[in-house]
Enzyme design. Structure first.
Site, PDB file in Angstrom:
ATOM      1  N   ASP A  95      12.490  38.727 -58.459  1.00 30.17           N
ATOM      2  CA  ASP A  95      11.945  39.028 -57.090  1.00 30.17           C
ATOM      3  C   ASP A  95      11.335  37.614 -56.704  1.00 30.17           C
ATOM      4  O   ASP A  95      10.876  37.437 -55.704  1.00 30.17           O
ATOM      5  CB  ASP A  95      11.122  40.053 -57.071  1.00 30.17           C
ATOM      6  CG  ASP A  95      10.262  39.986 -58.333  1.00 30.17           C
ATOM      7  OD1 ASP A  95      10.058  38.864 -58.817  1.00 30.17           O
ATOM      8  OD2 ASP A  95       9.419  40.941 -57.965  1.00 30.17           O
TER       9      ASP A  95
ATOM     10  N   ASP B   6      12.764  32.903 -60.268  1.00 30.83           N
ATOM     11  CA  ASP B   6      13.981  33.460 -60.462  1.00 30.83           C
ATOM     12  C   ASP B   6      15.371  32.911 -59.443  1.00 30.83           C
ATOM     13  O   ASP B   6      16.287  33.029 -60.046  1.00 30.83           O
ATOM     14  CB  ASP B   6      13.987  34.998 -60.285  1.00 30.83           C
ATOM     15  CG  ASP B   6      12.950  35.625 -60.947  1.00 30.83           C
ATOM     16  OD1 ASP B   6      12.690  35.337 -62.131  1.00 30.83           O
ATOM     17  OD2 ASP B   6      12.259  36.525 -60.387  1.00 30.83           O
TER      18      ASP B   6
ATOM     19  N   ASP C 131      14.145  40.553 -64.572  1.00 36.37           N
ATOM     20  CA  ASP C 131      12.827  40.286 -64.483  1.00 36.37           C
ATOM     21  C   ASP C 131      11.833  41.460 -65.165  1.00 36.37           C
ATOM     22  O   ASP C 131      12.581  42.812 -64.788  1.00 36.37           O
ATOM     23  CB  ASP C 131      12.376  39.645 -63.290  1.00 36.37           C
ATOM     24  CG  ASP C 131      10.912  39.378 -63.348  1.00 36.37           C
ATOM     25  OD1 ASP C 131      10.334  38.818 -64.418  1.00 36.37           O
ATOM     26  OD2 ASP C 131      10.286  39.434 -62.168  1.00 36.37           O
TER      27      ASP C 131
END
Length: 894
Positions: free
Chosen positions: A633, A637, A330
């Protein structure tokens, strides 16, 4: 056809009301109750996980464990109760460790459920009431205010400067402006500005919307469903160990059958005698101590990783990162700081580069064209003062960290002013605020009214550059207002967009007389443009170095983000991920699997992605043969974290759902820690490989010695009890020392190991056979020499056992490096010499201490016998080193 709950962003708000048969006054209480019975409570469905008994029993569902249980039964049948208890104890410890480590696997589902708010404000029959979120139904009209958590998916009906924080759902780093107009039906999740999604947080403004989806039908529910459907893959180590266990089982059973058949059919031995011999051969060949060495090596890796801020939730995941070929990360908060920072300032006369990252008001501001004076230019100070005074955020220092309250972009303007030495209290005292108009998504700007102590008033305006260019007719240049040059400013905007910067304009309007009220009419013209600022969530410096190290280690890094493509490309270029095009979620949807697979190798940046996109990318990479680590996070995800070969969650800013779905948590939210974990993972695998390469020849040597004796019709040179002594005391003790070996120098310059290469590769098997043959030759040779010299059977066997152990000690020093020359140093791994010293003491006791002599049927040896053992150990070490040298010369590494 009835609209899908996911289509409402592209349909008018009134159509949502008509579809649900209501007006803006909401449902009647009676209709709400009827719909509650129809649709059920607004909560995510709970999935029942495996019960504790089943989860514990599943820890034994492994072929190597079955082999060890068989070894327990074998030793029990031989009457060795103590040995049976030791072997079964090893199996039981492994099962308990696995049971405890995996006990939280279902917590990810419950973590997502906690994101639903406890209550919400609803308009029913024209009356506003507070209800538990789980009692909401499709058709309810929900009211939203700053600080509320959205209780269900809403099609917005009214908005007043409504901004919603959706980072946990979409990965968008900034709050999203909401409005009521329909957007394009194919808009990605982050662009559906007419919707408010369950579990997101209202950061500013107010509004209301009609519930179009509840519970499992919401976007949050879809993620929950994906998470429940995702099957966690077996870790690389467990896959390798399962393959190794199958190979070992076939070899052991094959040898036992061949030995039994050979002895009975060709040598004429009694069936009972050969059955016991075959059982003894199986005991010799099975490395009973391997699970203990495996568990301890992994546990040491867990401890080393914890010291480097990587917390491992499941033991086998320790070495998984060492096997990955692709890291999918990410962007926001992982590769970047998740702190908006002014990177550049553009005024009419100059362009400035702003140093320093984050919210700390520290860093220099350098002009693109050096100035002759050292004083701060008036145009820069005027712009920074506007950003400081027309601001609703606050900046404070807590525990050494700079924290903000309010909008991140406004906080970035405070930091810019601080870098120029402007103090908020002093500036506010000089130009007190009289009135203000908060940020409006419709007008795309915010304004504040100030006056000085001489009775003069002025208005500061901060907002979208396009909006400010509409109301400005002058620009601040050389200390005074000058005619506006629109072409220059549009060029600046294009330049900022090409760099992925979030552009913001600042302007002022001097008023002729004192004024105490601010109206929208005051914002319609006659402003002086002070300049533009370009902001970016900056990459972490350590992430840039970490990505470079990953590339040198042969590990590809791909950035998957919910942010816009231009921003993603700009950040990727700074991170060293290349200057290629970003593939957006909308473009990804147009590709079939084959087309996507072809793009994966050359694409490092994926923008505007949804949770489903992230999951698909991980699955396609795995389908192409990659071993994937996924970092993240947010709730968005979690499905990809669970599906990846190893999921890595952020410990500080990560959601609980992400942490529970992951196998490893970074305590410092730092991508660089992943690089350290890759190094530790490779070290663990290397050490496991060294331990296995050390243990197997010992077992194989014992088995070959027994086979040779049977084939030649000789007395067995080692008894089954002596075999167990070597297996459980010496081999495991010496192999354990290899678990403490430091990383080899070239570890992070090697490519990732081939996932298709078995743990017991052909080259490694040749090394095992070579060492086993040497051990057999020296131990059996000394046994026959002792018998020929007239020694007793007990003394001859004692010499054979000590020769075997001496060969192990000699081979231990060669095993410290798989391909490089042997190491004999104390400093880098004191455990090796400590274990050698312990083994010497144990073998002296085994040979000379009367209780052990009676237990193992041994006799004392003289100095000549000990010198023969020492020579055997040195010869094994020298011959293995010769084999390694030949391999190195031919470029064939293990």
């Amino acid at each position: 056809m009835s609209p899908s709950p996911r289509d409402w962003h592209g349909r008018p708000a009134d159509e949502a009301l008509q579809h649900h048969g209501i007006d803006r006054q909401g449902l009647s209480p009676e209709e709400a109750e009827r719909r509650l019975e129809t649709y059920g409570p607004n909560r995510l469905p709970e999935r029942r996980g495996s019960g504790p008994v089943k989860r514990f029993l599943l820890q034994f569902h492994n072929l190597l464990i079955y082999v060890l249980l068989l070894a327990t039964l074998v030793t029990l049948a031989l009457g060795h109760w103590l040995d049976s208890a030791v072997i079964f104890g090893v199996v039981l410890i492994n099962a308990v460790v696995g049971f405890v480590q995996e006990g939280k696997a279902e917590e990810a589902m419950r973590a997502i459920q906690k994101m639903l708010t406890l209550d919400s404000r609803v308009r029913r029959a024209g009356q506003v009431t507070s209800l538990p979120a789980e009692r909401l139904v499709p058709g309810d009209v929900v009211l939203l205010e700053a600080g509320d958590r959205v209780p269900a998916d809403l099609r917005l009906l009214e908005t007043r400067d409504l901004r919603i924080e959706e980072a946990a759902l979409t990965g968008e780093s900034l709050p999203v402006d909401k409005q009521t107009e329909a957007v394009h039906p194919e808009a990605s999740l982050g662009d559906r500005s007419s919707m408010a999604f369950s579990g997101t947080l209202v950061s500013a403004g107010s509004g209301c919307g009609v519930v179009v989806a509840t519970g499992a039908d919401t976007e949050l529910g879809r993620i929950s469903h994906m998470l429940g459907e995702v099957v966690s893959l077996q870790t690389p180590l467990l896959a390798d160990m399962a393959r190794f266990a199958r190979q070992l089982t076939l070899i052991v059973l094959g040898l036992a059958v061949i030995t039994f058949t050979f002895g009975v059919m060709l040598r004429g031995y009694a069936v009972d005698d050969m059955l016991l011999a075959a059982v003894g051969l199986a005991v010799a060949a099975i490395p009973e101590g391997l699970p203990a060495v495996l568990t301890i090596t992994l546990a040491l890796g867990v401890r080393r990783m914890a010291r480097r801020r990587a917390i491992v939730r499941r033991l086998p995941a320790v070495e998984s990162l060492g096997a990955v070929t692709v890291i999918c990360s990410d962007k926001t908060g992982t590769l970047t700081r998740n702190e908006m920072t002014v990177q550049q300032v553009f005024t009419a006369a100059q362009r400035y580069r702003v140093e320093g990252v984050g919210y700390a008001p520290q860093g220099s501001i350098e002009p693109q064209v050096p100035s002759a004076t050292s004083d701060e230019p008036s145009d820069l100070l005027a712009l920074a003062r506007a950003g400081l005074l027309c601001n609703s955020a606050s900046l404070r220092q807590s525990d050494g960290q700079w924290c903000i309250t309010g909008d991140p972009t406004e906080a970035a303007l405070l930091t810019l002013a601080g870098k120029l030495g402007l103090q908020g209290e002093q500036e506010a005292a000089h130009l007190p605020r009289v009135d203000a108009i908060p940020f409006s998504s419709e007008r795309r700007c915010m304004a504040s009214l100030h006056h000085d102590h001489g009775g003069h008033a002025l208005i500061y305006l901060v907002g979208a550059p396009e909006r400010l260019l509409e109301v400005c007719n002058r620009q601040w240049q050389d200390g005074s207002p000058q005619p506006l040059d629109p072409g220059y400013w549009h060029g600046v905007l294009a330049e900022g967009a090409s760099q992925g910067l979030r552009m913001l304009g600042l302007a002022l309007r001097p008023l002729g007389a004192s004024q105490h009220m601010l109206s929208y009419e005051d914002l319609e013209g006659d402003f002086v443009l002070l300049g533009l600022v370009g902001m970016l969530d900056p990459p972490r410096d350590e992430a840039i170095a970490a990505i470079a190290q990953c590339h040198s280690a042969g590990v590809a890094v791909k950035m998957i983000t919910g942010d816009h493509a231009a921003t993603a490309r700009a950040v990727a270029a700074r991170l060293g991920l290349g200057d290629g095009e970003a593939l957006t979620g909308a473009e990804l949807d147009q590709l079939d699997d084959a087309e996507l697979d072809a793009r994966l190798a050359r694409t490092a940046v994926f923008a505007r992605t949804s949770p489903a996109h992230k999951l698909r990318l991980v699955q396609r990479l795995q389908a192409c043969g990659a071993r994937v680590a996924m970092t993240g996070d947010g709730v968005n995800d979690a499905p990809a974290l669970k599906r990846a070969d190893i999921g890595v969650a952020m410990g500080i800013k990560g959601t609980e759902a992400a942490k529970e779905a992951a196998q490893m948590v970074l305590a410092d939210d730092n991508f660089a820690t992943i690089t350290h974990a890759v190094e530790e993972g490779r070290t663990v695998y290397d050490n496991l490989k060294k331990s296995i390469l050390f243990i197997l020849p010992t077992n194989a040597g014992q088995a070959l010695a027994l086979l040779a004796a049977i084939a030649l019709g000789l007395t067995l040179p080692i008894t089954p009890l002596q075999i167990l002594w070597v297996n459980m005391i010496t081999a495991v003790t010496l192999a354990l020392a290899l678990a403490f070996e430091p990383a080899e120098a070239d570890l992070m310059q090697r490519p990732p190991r081939d996932p298709r290469t078995p743990l017991l590769s052909p080259r490694l098997l040749l090394r095992v056979l070579l060492v086993a043959a040497l051990i057999t030759a020296f131990s059996l040779g000394l046994f026959l020499w002792a018998e020929q010299a007239g020694w007793s059977l007990e003394a001859s066997r004692t010499l054979a056992v000590n020769a075997l152990v001496a060969c192990e000690v000699g081979y231990l020093f060669s095993s410290r490096r798989l391909n490089a020359p042997a190491r004999f140093s104390w400093r880098d791994n004191p455990m090796v010499w400590s274990m050698v010293g312990l083994i010497v003491l144990l073998q002296l006791a085994f040979t000379h201490w009367s209780p052990l002599q009676r237990l193992f049927a041994t006799e004392a040896l003289d100095a000549r016998a000990w010198l023969a053992c020492l020579a055997a150990g040195a010869a094994v070490c020298a011959l293995v080193e010769l084999e390694k040298a030949v391999r190195r010369r031919r470029g064939r590494h293990l």
